[in-house]
Design a protein around this motif. Structure first.
Motif, mmCIF file in Angstrom:
data_model
loop_
_atom_site.group_PDB
_atom_site.id
_atom_site.type_symbol
_atom_site.label_atom_id
_atom_site.label_comp_id
_atom_site.label_asym_id
_atom_site.label_seq_id
_atom_site.Cartn_x
_atom_site.Cartn_y
_atom_site.Cartn_z
ATOM 1 N N LEU A 148 49.071 44.900 37.223
ATOM 2 C CA LEU A 148 48.519 44.063 36.160
ATOM 3 C C LEU A 148 49.324 44.248 34.889
ATOM 4 O O LEU A 148 49.953 45.298 34.684
ATOM 5 C CB LEU A 148 47.045 44.381 35.903
ATOM 6 N N ASN A 149 49.311 43.210 34.048
ATOM 7 C CA ASN A 149 50.013 43.306 32.770
ATOM 8 C C ASN A 149 49.047 43.811 31.692
ATOM 9 O O ASN A 149 47.833 43.880 31.903
ATOM 10 C CB ASN A 149 50.648 41.966 32.401
ATOM 11 N N PRO A 150 49.564 44.197 30.522
ATOM 12 C CA PRO A 150 48.688 44.722 29.465
ATOM 13 C C PRO A 150 47.580 43.758 29.057
ATOM 14 O O PRO A 150 46.466 44.188 28.736
ATOM 15 C CB PRO A 150 49.656 44.991 28.316
ATOM 16 N N ALA A 151 47.859 42.443 29.077
ATOM 17 C CA ALA A 151 46.832 41.476 28.683
ATOM 18 C C ALA A 151 45.654 41.491 29.650
ATOM 19 O O ALA A 151 44.494 41.347 29.236
ATOM 20 C CB ALA A 151 47.441 40.076 28.601
ATOM 21 N N LEU A 152 45.928 41.678 30.939
ATOM 22 C CA LEU A 152 44.834 41.731 31.905
ATOM 23 C C LEU A 152 44.058 43.034 31.756
ATOM 24 O O LEU A 152 42.819 43.044 31.863
ATOM 25 C CB LEU A 152 45.369 41.584 33.326
ATOM 26 N N ALA A 153 44.755 44.135 31.514
ATOM 27 C CA ALA A 153 44.059 45.403 31.292
ATOM 28 C C ALA A 153 43.108 45.296 30.106
ATOM 29 O O ALA A 153 41.965 45.777 30.154
ATOM 30 C CB ALA A 153 45.079 46.521 31.068
ATOM 31 N N GLU A 154 43.566 44.636 29.042
ATOM 32 C CA GLU A 154 42.714 44.453 27.867
ATOM 33 C C GLU A 154 41.528 43.545 28.189
ATOM 34 O O GLU A 154 40.394 43.806 27.770
ATOM 35 C CB GLU A 154 43.531 43.866 26.722
ATOM 36 N N ALA A 155 41.773 42.473 28.953
ATOM 37 C CA ALA A 155 40.695 41.539 29.295
ATOM 38 C C ALA A 155 39.619 42.218 30.124
ATOM 39 O O ALA A 155 38.423 41.950 29.954
ATOM 40 C CB ALA A 155 41.263 40.337 30.043
ATOM 41 N N LEU A 156 40.030 43.106 31.028
ATOM 42 C CA LEU A 156 39.070 43.781 31.897
ATOM 43 C C LEU A 156 38.509 45.041 31.266
ATOM 44 O O LEU A 156 37.594 45.663 31.826
ATOM 45 C CB LEU A 156 39.737 44.139 33.228
ATOM 46 N N ALA A 157 39.059 45.425 30.110
ATOM 47 C CA ALA A 157 38.636 46.653 29.428
ATOM 48 C C ALA A 157 38.807 47.870 30.330
ATOM 49 O O ALA A 157 37.960 48.758 30.386
ATOM 50 C CB ALA A 157 37.198 46.540 28.940
#
Length: 331
Positions: free
Chosen positions: A29-38
């Motif tokens: 996963l990219n950083p944006a997905l990690a942030e979206a999923l918390a």
């Protein structure tokens, strides 16, 4: 674009992107997905997709995407707290891997406009081709030596970036426009450059009032409005497009009269608007072409209203006129 180049691009993307294996577990996963999923990457890797998206039914639908090799989408998923919502899509990348794309929805999305609601279903179809287009243009820009070709590739990159931001803002943030000081003629010159780079370009006549003051607005949105009008003209068979700007005083816009307003005319010599459509011209999903979406003019009017202005139509076949009115007062 090879996988290494794609991953380098995806690491910087603001859209949440991930790779899912044949067992429907997240492998990257990219950083944006990690942030979206918390979730941190270490916790997210290896997790089943249904657990990540907080919806048991996801597993069955994801298996269908894998087995039938087709894209599936989920709308308005809720992660934990009621106000954390997202849209997601899963797209096959062969028999043993799938691409996950996630968009976090802002709370303001609850206030749908008719146009944004219609456009929202196109988001996932638009974002992936834009990413591929941008990546291909970047590779082309690196490899060509001719300055003119580099400039054209740069234009493709800039437009892909602009459309990605515009799509996110329109579909996921309730379309709130930016309010920055801008020169409307700079916006028009950008539109002209894009139109002249297209195959079989229109002949464009520019009649600008150089004394016009700057106004406050969203340059990307206004550019999209003008491109929609110009491309409608071309699809109606126009050969010549005239862009004219003037200042007008004491103009009624909606319920108020503004002291000074911009009058921006887009005049073309195409076939014009069919008589049967004139009363519903700016409504969503109304089109005079079988292949048309009917969203271009509806979106253009919505953008005008966001700026406190109006978009009006007049004219006859061979002299079709759209006039954009925007307040020039700096309140």
């Amino acid at each position: 674009m090879n996988e290494a180049d794609w991953r380098a691009w995806a690491e910087q993307a603001t859209t949440g992107l991930g790779l899912v294996d044949a067992q429907l577990c997240l492998t990257w996963l990219n950083p944006a997905l990690a942030e979206a999923l918390a979730l941190g990457p270490r916790r997210a890797i290896g997790q089943p997709l249904a657990a990540l998206l907080g919806e048991p039914a996801v597993a069955e639908q994801a298996a269908r995407a894998r087995d039938e090799q087709r894209t599936v989408q989920w709308r308005d998923l809720r992660l934990g707290e009621p106000d954390r919502r997202l849209d997601a899509a899963l797209q096959p990348l062969g028999v043993d891997r799938l691409l996950l794309e996630v968009h976090v929805l802002a709370p303001a999305l609850a206030d749908h406009s008719p146009v944004s609601a219609s456009l929202r279903g196109l988001a996932h179809e638009v974002k992936n081709p834009l990413a591929g287009l941008r990546g291909a243009a970047q590779l082309l820009q690196r490899r060509v030596g001719e300055a003119e070709l580099k400039a054209l590739a740069g234009m493709v990159i800039a437009e892909a970036d602009r459309l990605a931001v515009l799509t996110d803002r329109l579909l996921y943030r309730a379309g709130l426009p930016l309010r920055e000081v801008l020169n409307i003629h700079a916006v028009l010159e950008r539109v002209v450059a894009l139109l002249e780079a297209e195959p079989a370009p229109l002949a464009i006549r520019q009649d600008y009032d150089p004394s016009l003051p700057e106004l406050r607005g969203d340059a990307d949105r206004l550019q999209q409005l003008l491109l929609n009008l110009a491309r409608n003209a071309r699809e109606a068979g126009a050969r010549t497009l005239t862009l004219r700007t003037r200042a007008e005083h004491g103009v009624r816009l909606g319920e108020r009269v503004v002291r000074t307003a911009l009058r921006l005319e887009v005049l073309d010599d195409g076939a014009g608007v069919p008589a049967a459509l004139r009363d519903t011209l700016f409504e969503p999903l109304v089109s005079g072409r079988a292949e048309g979406t009917g969203l271009g003019l509806a979106l253009a009017r919505e953008i005008a209203h966001e700026h406190g202005g109006e978009l009006r139509h007049a004219g006859l076949p061979g002299a079709t006129l759209f006039t954009l009115w925007l307040p020039l007062e700096q309140g």
